[in-house]
Design a protein around this motif. Structure first.
Motif, PDB file in Angstrom:
ATOM      1  N   GLN A  16      54.789   4.521  15.078  1.00 54.19           N
ATOM      2  CA  GLN A  16      54.407   3.489  16.035  1.00 54.19           C
ATOM      3  C   GLN A  16      54.196   2.155  15.335  1.00 54.19           C
ATOM      4  N   VAL A  19      57.614   0.689  14.499  1.00 54.93           N
ATOM      5  CA  VAL A  19      58.265   0.140  15.696  1.00 54.93           C
ATOM      6  C   VAL A  19      57.626  -1.194  16.079  1.00 54.93           C
ATOM      7  N   GLU A  20      56.311  -1.270  16.034  1.00 59.67           N
ATOM      8  CA  GLU A  20      55.619  -2.524  16.366  1.00 59.67           C
ATOM      9  C   GLU A  20      55.946  -3.620  15.357  1.00 59.67           C
ATOM     10  N   GLN A  23      59.408  -4.815  16.097  1.00 58.41           N
ATOM     11  CA  GLN A  23      59.375  -5.621  17.314  1.00 58.41           C
ATOM     12  C   GLN A  23      58.934  -7.040  16.996  1.00 58.41           C
ATOM     13  N   SER A  30      60.197  -5.762  23.804  1.00 58.75           N
ATOM     14  CA  SER A  30      59.576  -4.460  24.058  1.00 58.75           C
ATOM     15  C   SER A  30      59.975  -3.453  22.985  1.00 58.75           C
ATOM     16  N   THR A  31      59.222  -2.362  22.946  1.00 61.16           N
ATOM     17  CA  THR A  31      59.570  -1.289  22.017  1.00 61.16           C
ATOM     18  C   THR A  31      60.872  -0.619  22.427  1.00 61.16           C
TER      19      THR A  31
END
Length: 90
Positions: A16, A19-20, A23, A30-31
């Motif tokens: 997570q 991914v953030e 981003q 958005s993810t």
């Protein structure tokens, strides 16, 4: 034409965070956009493009691919994908 395809997955904390971070780094809204971009990038790395029609062909073996669009059989020869057989549609 876009097909609707939903993916639901659980990411661990580290995934997570990655991914953030992506981003933020890529300034994506958005993810989902991050995942979509990662899928496209991986497809480009693995893709075999049919020399006959330009569609993506699927590897049948390490050095053989088949194009479902024009039914070409493509082989890897000296680092270049070449059509060895074209089949005519019935």
């Amino acid at each position: 034409m876009a097909n609707e395809f939903h993916v639901s997955m659980q990411l661990n904390t580290q995934e997570q965070e990655v991914v953030e971070m992506l981003q933020d780094e890529m300034q994506l809204p958005s993810t989902d956009d991050v995942i979509r971009l990662l899928v496209r990038q991986e497809a480009q790395r693995k893709a075999v493009v049919c020399p006959t029609c330009g569609h993506m062909a699927r590897k049948a073996a390490e050095d053989v691919a088949n194009c479902n669009s024009c039914l070409s059989v493509i082989t890897l020869s000296e680092g270049i994908w070449e059509v060895v057989q074209m089949q005519k549609r019935p």
